[in-house]
Design a protein around this motif. Structure first.
Motif, PDB file in Angstrom:
ATOM      1  N   ARG A   1      -1.788   6.913  -6.069  1.00 35.25           N
ATOM      2  CA  ARG A   1      -3.139   6.611  -6.561  1.00 35.25           C
ATOM      3  C   ARG A   1      -4.153   6.631  -5.430  1.00 35.25           C
ATOM      4  O   ARG A   1      -5.288   7.102  -5.592  1.00 35.25           O
ATOM      5  CB  ARG A   1      -3.150   5.251  -7.260  1.00 35.25           C
ATOM      6  CG  ARG A   1      -2.379   5.224  -8.571  1.00 35.25           C
ATOM      7  CD  ARG A   1      -2.559   3.901  -9.298  1.00 35.25           C
ATOM      8  NE  ARG A   1      -1.807   3.859 -10.553  1.00 35.25           N
ATOM      9  CZ  ARG A   1      -1.813   2.860 -11.402  1.00 35.25           C
ATOM     10  NH1 ARG A   1      -2.539   1.775 -11.133  1.00 35.25           N
ATOM     11  NH2 ARG A   1      -1.112   2.902 -12.516  1.00 35.25           N
ATOM     12  N   LEU A   2      -3.756   6.115  -4.278  1.00 34.63           N
ATOM     13  CA  LEU A   2      -4.661   6.121  -3.125  1.00 34.63           C
ATOM     14  C   LEU A   2      -4.939   7.549  -2.659  1.00 34.63           C
ATOM     15  O   LEU A   2      -6.062   7.882  -2.270  1.00 34.63           O
ATOM     16  CB  LEU A   2      -4.052   5.306  -1.988  1.00 34.63           C
ATOM     17  CG  LEU A   2      -3.993   3.793  -2.213  1.00 34.63           C
ATOM     18  CD1 LEU A   2      -3.241   3.124  -1.068  1.00 34.63           C
ATOM     19  CD2 LEU A   2      -5.407   3.208  -2.335  1.00 34.63           C
TER      20      LEU A   2
ATOM     21  N   VAL B   1       0.832  -1.205   0.000  1.00 37.33           N
ATOM     22  CA  VAL B   1       0.000   0.000   0.000  1.00 37.33           C
ATOM     23  C   VAL B   1       0.869   1.257   0.000  1.00 37.33           C
ATOM     24  O   VAL B   1       0.520   2.266  -0.612  1.00 37.33           O
ATOM     25  CB  VAL B   1      -0.934  -0.006   1.232  1.00 37.33           C
ATOM     26  CG1 VAL B   1      -1.592   1.353   1.441  1.00 37.33           C
ATOM     27  CG2 VAL B   1      -2.012  -1.077   1.049  1.00 37.33           C
TER      28      VAL B   1
ATOM     29  N   GLY C   1      -8.598   9.197  -2.602  1.00 34.33           N
ATOM     30  CA  GLY C   1      -9.143   9.772  -1.376  1.00 34.33           C
ATOM     31  C   GLY C   1      -9.614  11.203  -1.577  1.00 34.33           C
ATOM     32  O   GLY C   1     -10.686  11.588  -1.086  1.00 34.33           O
TER      33      GLY C   1
END
Length: 321
Positions: free
Chosen positions: A172-173, A164, A177
């Motif tokens: 990308r996260l 992660v 978000g």
């Protein structure tokens, strides 16, 4: 409806924190005769050296946060960065996990740093801190398993956390978000170099906190206890990172001390491990408060706090014709 839900959530967090505190106090009180004997072994020199290691660890954490902020386009001089970071860090002593991030975003905005940028950096720093804490604390897992059968899942969770926090996926996260929160995307992604430098600084910070624990543990239990060095040097990172995941508890209160005591109990009596955890909590809190005090003095002098900003605005208004 939203305000009622937020109020109820705050009440639940406070109640849970108070219950955990009550359990911790009850456990310490029950074993106080043994714990008090161990506490008396900590002399002034040990306390000073332990505090020094804790202060260096806290400073390295600031440097990692500053690297991320600079990489996203807001390089701050060390003095204002310390003012923003250390004052905001006191928010972790409130139930919940975002108060420190909100405080830092509010203060940094007075330095023309976008709130979105500071918020992202704060959350990414928390995530990387948890990851590096588990990495540094991995050697302490066998010590934890000797006292508790519930720590084996860490070995399974570690690869997932590492994936992660891989820079391309991490970016990308972050973008996902921000989209979910209906916020504008960042101007550019975090660079791989910034993430790696921050990870290195956080690893060094956890090792400094481990050295802080080791100094206390060796004074209380003596240097000859088998496995003490590994348990103390890496146990704080494991306990601290897992304590950060207990977002309901202020600064991982109770969770960090419980895990640290279990890890240290593999190399010393439980009462001695509890004494180390108590003194460690005291030292870390003192370091946080002193750093925040210095940061607040700088922030107030340079009008980064709400009251200071209000005074500046009033002064400007008085000078207008």
């Amino acid at each position: 409806m939203r305000s009622s839900r937020a109020w109820l959530l705050t009440v639940v967090r406070v109640v849970v924190a108070l219950l955990v505190l009550a359990v911790v106090v009850w456990g310490v009180a029950r074993s106080w005769p043994e714990i008090s004997v161990d506490l008396r072994r900590v002399d002034a020199a040990t306390l000073a050296l332990s505090t020094l290691f804790a202060a260096v660890g806290t400073w390295l954490t600031l440097l990692g946060w500053r690297v991320l902020l600079a990489d996203l386009g807001s390089p701050l001089h060390l003095a204002p960065a310390a003012g923003v970071f250390f004052v905001g860090q006191l928010g972790k002593y409130l139930p919940g996990s975002v108060w420190s991030v909100l405080a830092q975003a509010d203060m940094a905005a007075r330095l023309h740093v976008p709130r979105r940028r500071t918020g992202v950096v704060g959350l990414v720093a928390i995530g990387l801190s948890v990851l590096t804490g588990i990495l540094v604390g991995l050697p302490a897992v066998p010590h934890l398993l000797r006292s508790s059968s519930g720590g084996g899942w860490l070995l399974l969770a570690l690869p997932a956390i590492a994936v992660v926090c891989w820079p391309p996926l991490l970016n990308r996260l972050i973008a996902l978000g921000l989209r979910m929160l209906r916020r504008e995307p960042l101007e550019h992604d975090l660079s791989t170099r910034a993430v790696l430098v921050t990870v290195a600084l956080f690893v060094l910070a956890w090792l400094c906190f481990g050295a802080h624990t080791l100094v206390l543990a060796r004074t209380i239990a003596g240097p000859g206890a088998p496995g003490l060095t590994v348990a103390a040097l890496t146990g704080y990172a494991l306990a601290g990172s897992l304590g950060m995941l207990t977002v309901v508890l202020p600064a991982g209160l109770g969770a960090r001390e419980g895990i640290m005591t279990l890890v240290l109990a593999s190399a010393m009596p439980v009462s001695a491990g509890t004494a180390v955890a108590i003194v460690s909590r005291f030292v870390i809190t003192v370091v946080d408060v002193l750093a925040a005090g210095a940061g607040w003095a700088y922030a107030r002098r340079h009008h980064l706090t709400a009251s200071g900003a209000a005074g500046l605005e009033q002064s400007d208004a008085d000078q207008r014709p």
